[in-house]
Design an enzyme around this catalytic site. Sequence first.
Site, PDB file in Angstrom:
ATOM      1  N   HIS A  46     -12.645 -10.325  34.233  1.00  0.00           N
ATOM      2  CA  HIS A  46     -12.219 -10.096  33.031  1.00  0.00           C
ATOM      3  C   HIS A  46     -11.352 -11.343  32.478  1.00  0.00           C
ATOM      4  O   HIS A  46     -10.307 -11.591  33.469  1.00  0.00           O
ATOM      5  CB  HIS A  46     -11.592  -8.865  32.786  1.00  0.00           C
ATOM      6  CG  HIS A  46     -10.715  -8.722  31.529  1.00  0.00           C
ATOM      7  ND1 HIS A  46      -9.128  -8.744  31.817  1.00  0.00           N
ATOM      8  CD2 HIS A  46     -10.952  -8.591  30.208  1.00  0.00           C
ATOM      9  CE1 HIS A  46      -8.854  -8.705  30.411  1.00  0.00           C
ATOM     10  NE2 HIS A  46      -9.895  -8.626  29.414  1.00  0.00           N
ATOM     11  N   ASN A  80      -9.293 -12.687  28.722  1.00  0.00           N
ATOM     12  CA  ASN A  80      -9.050 -12.504  27.381  1.00  0.00           C
ATOM     13  C   ASN A  80      -8.018 -13.502  26.965  1.00  0.00           C
ATOM     14  O   ASN A  80      -6.971 -13.823  27.540  1.00  0.00           O
ATOM     15  CB  ASN A  80      -8.540 -11.044  26.957  1.00  0.00           C
ATOM     16  CG  ASN A  80      -8.481 -10.880  25.516  1.00  0.00           C
ATOM     17  OD1 ASN A  80      -7.272 -11.096  25.137  1.00  0.00           O
ATOM     18  ND2 ASN A  80      -9.174 -10.406  24.743  1.00  0.00           N
ATOM     19  N   VAL A  81      -8.368 -14.198  26.102  1.00  0.00           N
ATOM     20  CA  VAL A  81      -7.169 -15.214  25.347  1.00  0.00           C
ATOM     21  C   VAL A  81      -7.251 -14.792  23.948  1.00  0.00           C
ATOM     22  O   VAL A  81      -8.275 -14.773  23.169  1.00  0.00           O
ATOM     23  CB  VAL A  81      -7.605 -16.537  25.567  1.00  0.00           C
ATOM     24  CG1 VAL A  81      -6.975 -17.042  26.834  1.00  0.00           C
ATOM     25  CG2 VAL A  81      -8.941 -16.990  25.444  1.00  0.00           C
ATOM     26  N   ARG A  82      -6.155 -14.471  23.131  1.00  0.00           N
ATOM     27  CA  ARG A  82      -6.057 -14.232  21.876  1.00  0.00           C
ATOM     28  C   ARG A  82      -5.041 -14.706  21.089  1.00  0.00           C
ATOM     29  O   ARG A  82      -3.703 -14.951  21.706  1.00  0.00           O
ATOM     30  CB  ARG A  82      -6.081 -12.815  21.641  1.00  0.00           C
ATOM     31  CG  ARG A  82      -4.958 -12.044  22.565  1.00  0.00           C
ATOM     32  CD  ARG A  82      -5.183 -10.451  22.708  1.00  0.00           C
ATOM     33  NE  ARG A  82      -3.904  -9.855  23.185  1.00  0.00           N
ATOM     34  CZ  ARG A  82      -4.116  -9.552  24.813  1.00  0.00           C
ATOM     35  NH1 ARG A  82      -5.007 -10.297  25.282  1.00  0.00           N
ATOM     36  NH2 ARG A  82      -2.952  -9.123  25.210  1.00  0.00           N
ATOM     37  N   HIS A 114      -2.500   7.226  36.271  1.00  0.00           N
ATOM     38  CA  HIS A 114      -3.015   8.364  36.835  1.00  0.00           C
ATOM     39  C   HIS A 114      -3.534   8.626  38.230  1.00  0.00           C
ATOM     40  O   HIS A 114      -3.709   9.737  38.781  1.00  0.00           O
ATOM     41  CB  HIS A 114      -4.153   9.119  35.840  1.00  0.00           C
ATOM     42  CG  HIS A 114      -5.185   8.310  35.605  1.00  0.00           C
ATOM     43  ND1 HIS A 114      -5.243   7.110  35.157  1.00  0.00           N
ATOM     44  CD2 HIS A 114      -6.550   8.694  35.990  1.00  0.00           C
ATOM     45  CE1 HIS A 114      -6.682   6.570  34.913  1.00  0.00           C
ATOM     46  NE2 HIS A 114      -7.464   7.447  35.794  1.00  0.00           N
ATOM     47  N   GLY A 145     -10.746  -0.493  13.437  1.00  0.00           N
ATOM     48  CA  GLY A 145     -12.167  -0.508  12.985  1.00  0.00           C
ATOM     49  C   GLY A 145     -13.126  -1.697  13.522  1.00  0.00           C
ATOM     50  O   GLY A 145     -13.712  -2.023  12.907  1.00  0.00           O
ATOM     51  N   GLY A 146     -12.732  -1.974  14.567  1.00  0.00           N
ATOM     52  CA  GLY A 146     -13.457  -3.120  15.223  1.00  0.00           C
ATOM     53  C   GLY A 146     -14.863  -2.684  15.567  1.00  0.00           C
ATOM     54  O   GLY A 146     -15.344  -1.334  15.273  1.00  0.00           O
TER      55      GLY A 146
END
Length: 307
Positions: free
Chosen positions: A111, A113-115, A182, A265-266
């Site tokens: 995985h 992710n860059v944002r 968990h 709302g993606g």
Amino acid sequence: MTAADPAADLAAVKDYLIRLQERIVTRLEVVDGKAFVVDTWQRPEGGGGISRVIEEGDVFERGGVNFSHVTGKTLPPSATASRPELAGRAWDAVGVSLVLHPRNPYAPTVHMNVRFFIAHAPEGAGLPVWWFGGGMDLTPYYGFEDDAIHFHRTCRDALEPFGADAWPHYKRWCDEYFYLKHRREPRGIGGIFFDDLNTPDFETCFKLQQSIGNNFLNAYLPILERRKDRAYGEHERDWQAYRRGRYVEFNLVWDRGTLFGLQSGGRTESILMSLPPIVKWRYDWKPATGSAEAKLMSDFLTGRNWL
């Protein structure tokens, strides 16, 4: 921290991320031999994206490399939980998020992710607030020390220009974030993770993001090439499906990116692209003592410092 020219900064980040998506997909198509499907979409509330997805490939059972630039009038709760002063602000979010699930159980899931976020100030009331986030992490189903060392070394090298404290800090943050509370177990062997990055300045933060994005293929492809053609049987596939269940649990219960996408709302298809196609759950099941599966649990899923 505020952006001196938020429009120019956003355009620069967006341009880099679109090119990053294209570069990564081009390399992955060579590895798999099958093309990614390109799905361009629009979001009714503002913005849109380009999802590039592969299913039933020669190497990848499912994978996606998604670009999005979405906007909104009010930041969702997941984005303001740690910064309540930003509640009610209009916003822009741009990023590339990828997850790759190889078919071969000896090849790990990965995985990245860059944002980049901008929370716009109300008209006539202050300046916009911006921050970067992201990282990459590895989720193996069978443990190989050389794979773990290579992945973490590449992550360390990507952060080396940004100070001696950057890699240990972001490595620890990754171990703590990708953790199933968990279950009291890590999702995988970690990597690097960061969020809310806005110091010392935009240029430095943007360079750090680029270094992570630019090093993703260096971190993952050598591992994939080593493992993708290894012989396996139903036993290994069964274990892979069981461990994939942990991946699903984390993404649906704990992952802030999934929560942000759904709250804002993606596009659900693009958000849940990260989930593997074949998964199993069993009641209170444990691998056999001394097995390769047990070794993954005891020797690899430990938050270990591989360097």
